[in-house]
Motif scaffolding. Structure first.
Motif, short mmCIF file in Angstrom:
data_model
loop_
_atom_site.label_atom_id
_atom_site.label_comp_id
_atom_site.label_asym_id
_atom_site.label_seq_id
_atom_site.Cartn_x
_atom_site.Cartn_y
_atom_site.Cartn_z
N HIS A 282 69.07 92.01 6.95
CA HIS A 282 68.92 93.38 6.46
C HIS A 282 67.46 93.76 6.21
CE1 HIS A 282 73.26 92.91 4.72
NE2 HIS A 282 73.25 93.11 6.01
N GLU B 198 65.05 82.75 20.30
CA GLU B 198 65.11 84.19 20.54
C GLU B 198 64.19 84.61 21.69
OE1 GLU B 198 68.08 84.78 18.69
OE2 GLU B 198 67.12 86.74 18.69
N CYS C 194 75.34 89.18 17.10
CA CYS C 194 74.18 89.94 16.62
C CYS C 194 74.23 90.25 15.13
CB CYS C 194 74.01 91.22 17.43
SG CYS C 194 73.56 90.89 19.12
N TYR D 12 74.23 99.52 17.74
CA TYR D 12 72.90 98.91 17.65
C TYR D 12 71.79 99.84 18.16
CZ TYR D 12 75.30 94.52 16.66
OH TYR D 12 76.08 93.54 16.10
N ASN D 22 62.41 106.94 11.80
CA ASN D 22 61.94 106.83 10.41
C ASN D 22 60.44 106.51 10.34
OD1 ASN D 22 64.23 107.43 9.04
ND2 ASN D 22 64.77 105.33 8.47
N ARG D 23 59.95 105.81 11.33
CA ARG D 23 58.52 105.46 11.36
C ARG D 23 57.67 106.52 12.05
NH1 ARG D 23 58.23 99.80 14.11
NH2 ARG D 23 59.30 98.48 12.59
N ARG D 47 72.92 98.23 6.94
CA ARG D 47 72.38 97.96 5.61
C ARG D 47 70.87 97.85 5.60
NH1 ARG D 47 75.83 93.77 2.39
NH2 ARG D 47 74.16 94.30 0.93
N ALA D 48 70.27 97.64 6.77
CA ALA D 48 68.80 97.62 6.82
C ALA D 48 68.22 99.00 6.49
CB ALA D 48 68.32 97.17 8.19
N THR D 50 69.05 100.73 3.88
CA THR D 50 69.12 100.93 2.43
C THR D 50 67.81 101.51 1.90
OG1 THR D 50 70.66 99.09 2.20
CG2 THR D 50 69.48 99.76 0.21
N GLY D 51 67.90 102.65 1.27
CA GLY D 51 66.71 103.28 0.71
C GLY D 51 65.83 103.96 1.74
N GLN D 52 66.24 103.93 3.01
CA GLN D 52 65.38 104.46 4.07
C GLN D 52 65.88 105.79 4.64
OE1 GLN D 52 62.57 102.58 4.32
NE2 GLN D 52 63.72 101.60 2.69
N SER D 181 72.79 91.77 22.19
CA SER D 181 72.92 93.13 21.66
C SER D 181 73.29 94.13 22.75
CB SER D 181 71.63 93.57 20.96
OG SER D 181 70.53 93.45 21.85
N ARG D 185 78.33 96.70 19.67
CA ARG D 185 78.70 96.25 18.33
C ARG D 185 80.21 96.21 18.11
NH1 ARG D 185 76.80 98.79 12.50
NH2 ARG D 185 76.53 96.80 11.41
N THR D 186 80.98 96.45 19.16
CA THR D 186 82.43 96.40 19.01
C THR D 186 82.91 94.95 19.05
OG1 THR D 186 82.55 98.51 20.19
CG2 THR D 186 84.61 97.27 19.94
N PRO D 187 83.69 94.53 18.06
CA PRO D 187 84.14 93.13 18.03
C PRO D 187 84.98 92.77 19.26
CG PRO D 187 84.43 94.12 15.87
CD PRO D 187 84.06 95.24 16.82
N ASP D 238 69.35 87.65 20.23
CA ASP D 238 69.71 89.02 19.85
C ASP D 238 69.28 90.04 20.90
OD1 ASP D 238 70.85 88.30 17.48
OD2 ASP D 238 69.42 89.33 16.20
#
Lengths: 335, 335, 335, 335
Positions: A282, B198, C194, D12, D22-23, D47-48, D50-52, D181, D185-187, D238
């Motif tokens: 994260h 990686e 991932c 992803y 964001n950057r 979750r990465a 968070t706060g962003q 990746s 992201r589908t299981p 990844d």
């Protein structure tokens, strides 16, 4: 533009520092030094820098660095670092030392844990410890900042407000898991892919050098002498530290812990209190720290994650640089 | 019980050889040698052997090995290996050489690709090549067997029957992907966890030493001079080789390829023709090879997977040992 | 030959069980069952079995299993497993249940932690717990054995002799790190490559179902009610568990711990007391457990490693089978 | 500030797009949509963040997106994407479509390879293909850009200038290796950690949907109909793509290839011609492409590496956005 020199530029933390400075809107790398490979383009050493930085490795010459740089990030091994920092102290520049040499306040403690004489013991005791979340004012005024260890950052940030508030006992267990980049870039058997991959192991149990650092800084911040048992583990991933911390206190619960964190870190842009166990992924590649607390019987389990090469090293250095030069802490470090 | 000596016992292939012999019902390790760490218990060098083998490293003494062993697996680097094999040739034992020293038939070719004089050139040309799937009779009679390279095994097994049958052109591309264990256990920057993890990269493009080995063995078996372009890639995993091989031939299709394989390898217990692309994980830790063929325009794509440390090295050595001692090829190698 | 049925044959533990039985000199797999994919060759489900086992999936029919098998390894999820075990109890065969259904002695505790009614509560309390290192006699006589959880094995083996000897306090912290195979083979977001790769995280802190299992078994063996705080962590590797266990006791040190282990496990072929921190890789693919103890201030840190799919599941099942059929514990499990 | 909407925000590529925006100094994310989990904060999904980013998932409402956004990045699966793009075409905004829906110029080819009717076939043929290195002018003027496939980018960039110059034959083999990746992201079973880890395998040999994309775009740029054989491989990492490309041409050598690249890409800020085989790690997390060429017998081997989630998807989208809004291509994408 802040002119930045990177001394000891061939390792992983130096690479990350250069990468971050390259993105920084008000700083630029003006010198990269090394004892080996002098004359080699830095992009041959760190191929990810191809086309990103047109500098070659030079020997670390204090006068030259004084002329070329406003600040030096010193990425040398301990002891060697203190010598270089001493030489640089004559120059008109500031230094952020990423080694362990100026983190402890006592030369005696240093010499016991690092098994070597300190090259500049009289400088100890008055060096700012580079955690802006706890020591922002000292850092802002400092000419020399001791950049924290990666493990200590992951332990000190969750523990400091709780000790300051006097809500936890001083008997603390810190069980930490780190990616392999923490072991550095020097070829050693234990760090070979086929040794570290698909395996996890503890090392330096109860005698890792970051243990006294945690104790010293917690004392410095909270005025409490703790009894920390620290167990680091080598984990099969490039980067990331997770610290699982076992604490207890009378009438303490997870909610109270989170409340104390929220108060203590209301102004800290990189610290985030989350509601479920954080994963190192994260925060990978960022300067952020995610923390949570969970009730578990009579104890509370604290969990913190950070990227050992960023918030645990070079990102913290850039954050410190920002503080030292009066810039916003987050400049160049993402949102 | 066949008494087995392992010369050069500190690397990954030696470890795997010991592990396999430990499981073998009719063989036992009686000597482990090394130039370094003489006197060290082998279980300190390979901690997975704790409680599994009560031997310490000794210097490789030909006479002592002659007294203690019926067969020696020589796991030394090239050139060093040939010298030791020469010294052992006076003794009453057989040798399986896991180095490259006796795989090529020509000293001139050897010297061009290995950039060193061959220590025993007159022995070349008459050494059995240790692929029982192709050379079972020679191996059964041999006192010295050249254990194949890992990449060559993955390329030769699919190609040999097709060339013998004359159904493919001699212009062949072999694009191989190997786990990091193939690079050995000596600490080098490129094999550090944080360098190899990686990441995937090609290396030695068109000039890897296994390229002439493939060409020489295919000629030896099928009497055809091929033009093989071989590109190896370092892949972030401990073990495994996948070779993706591009061939073409008049009226050739995947079904015909599989049919030729079925015929050629009807008696080969470790070779399996499968119907969809095999993954290296399907054979990890085993001596098996999975192969398939797929039509793709005017070409047929051949895919083969094996475990580079087992079928690509130590498993093949045990299979060869079984052949040399008149045992079932599969003994000690799982089903 | 012992005829072995594997019920619930599509997951990772079932695969490992089949792989081990395939190598076993006195056992053979005679049935593989599943609710899904009936009729599919098992080698299509587990491609590593290509050419190794010529069976197809069938529905689990108790009578048929009774006719075809001497022992059934039940690899179903909890609750489903107890129902099948109950149905099988009418047949003339023995059962090793790899689920959690018969590990706890109390239906009430089971129902609290597993949030479901137990399908056969009256059977609880008299089932042998499948750790031959502690309960060999019960296992030898049993018709039904509860195969231990992977985490519990890693915690119980180091703790049991110390509690029996009364040398440690009952306040125990177990910080465990497990490979991803422990999460099973059902596609879920958290187990995607991932998500899990390059990351470590705690989960189920203080409320994992293996916590009461550890407490119940330690009580059963040593007659002591412990207060265990158990924190599992998902670690980026296929297999392996490392448990870092924090204990303390009056006049206890690491040397005393090792001495107690040596005495308790003198006859245990898979348990090895080592002198430095063990890595999970040292036991990967084997049924071995490596353990050490290290002094750390007032505490002693215990470290144990095992392969969660072998000693933590299917290897233990084979070991139990060996005990139940009067064979040497190590048969088919390597040296 | 450019207001950016991300449609299909749970995968992803969407996450990476948000991270990059964001950057970005002149763009900001103003909407994130999904069919599932409407109302969930985006930082719970990623979750990465968070706060962003303080936004929650909403349903993709064209009118609302028209009001809130200047540009939409559409991260939906193929077919679904074209429908949404069509609906968005009424609004006053631009669209960068990260699906495959507008990459091919022919509806017939699309329908053959994607096995579905195209939802908006009349729009095909006039959509800008989002490789600014080749089609900068078209992109600058476009209201709809088809963001390239990850594999095609890695193959087209090295091949396009060589075909334009007419120095290579049209019979081309592209052997590509991609991180996991790329599978989304589908299981699914194949993407589970324990399936993909420690393993490499080919898939969709000769029939992957990116094969016609490469052929179509090369024709579009160079006016040459090629015969490309494309073999993708799932690699245990990844992110990252390495393409190993086999070409030949009369009087062609590696030096000539590099020279043509230098000329063609003199103004391309993200393309770098290097002198030894590049590793995917050298460009991980960046929008850069490293390429080299190596002589190998009668062929030349081309090697290119990129990050499949950045230059292969979301970084390219940001680069395209920069072009569409008249900004420097590199803005927000590092140096």
């Amino acid at each position: 533009m802040i002119r930045v020199g990177v001394v000891g530029a061939t390792g992983y933390t130096a690479f990350e520092a250069i990468r971050l400075i390259n993105r920084h809107p008000q700083a630029t790398v003006t010198a990269v030094t090394s004892r080996k490979d002098v004359g080699t383009p830095i992009s041959d050493v760190h191929r990810a820098l191809t086309g990103q930085l047109d500098l070659s490795l030079s020997l670390a010459d204090p006068q030259q660095l004084g002329a070329d740089c406003d600040v030096v990030l010193c990425c040398l091994p301990h002891a060697a670092s203190a010598e270089t920092v001493r030489a640089l102290s004559e120059q008109d520049l500031r230094v952020i030392d990423l080694s362990a040499d100026f983190r402890l306040r006592s030369a005696a403690v240093y010499e016991r844990w690092y098994a070597t004489e300190h090259p500049w013991p009289e400088r100890l005791g008055e060096v700012a410890y580079g955690l802006p979340e706890l020591f922002a004012e000292e850092i802002a005024d400092a000419r020399l900042v001791a950049n924290p260890g990666c493990y200590p950052t992951s332990a000190i940030l969750p523990l400091a407000p709780l000790l300051k508030a006097g809500v936890i006992e001083t008997d603390i267990i810190v069980d930490s898991k780190s990616g392999v980049s923490g072991a550095g870039r020097t070829p050693k058997l234990a760090n070979l892919y086929c040794e570290a991959n698909e395996s996890i192991a503890a090392y330096s149990v109860g005698k890792h050098r970051h243990q006294p650092e945690v104790v010293d800084v917690l004392d410095r911040f909270a005025g409490v002498q703790t009894d920390v048992l620290f167990t680091p583990h080598l984990t099969p991933m490039d980067r990331g530290i997770l610290s699982t911390i076992y604490v207890q206190g009378r009438e303490l619960d997870a909610q109270r812990v989170k409340q104390l964190w929220q108060e203590a870190y209301a102004e800290a842009p990189f610290l985030h209190v989350v509601d479920s166990p954080p994963a190192t992924k994260h925060v990978s590649g960022t300067n952020h720290v995610h923390m949570t607390a969970i009730d578990a019987g009579k104890r509370v389990v604290l969990l913190s994650v950070l990227d050992n090469v960023v918030k645990g090293a070079s990102g913290a250095a850039v954050q410190n640089m920002n503080c030292m030069f009066g810039l916003d802490q987050t400049l160049g470090l993402g949102a």
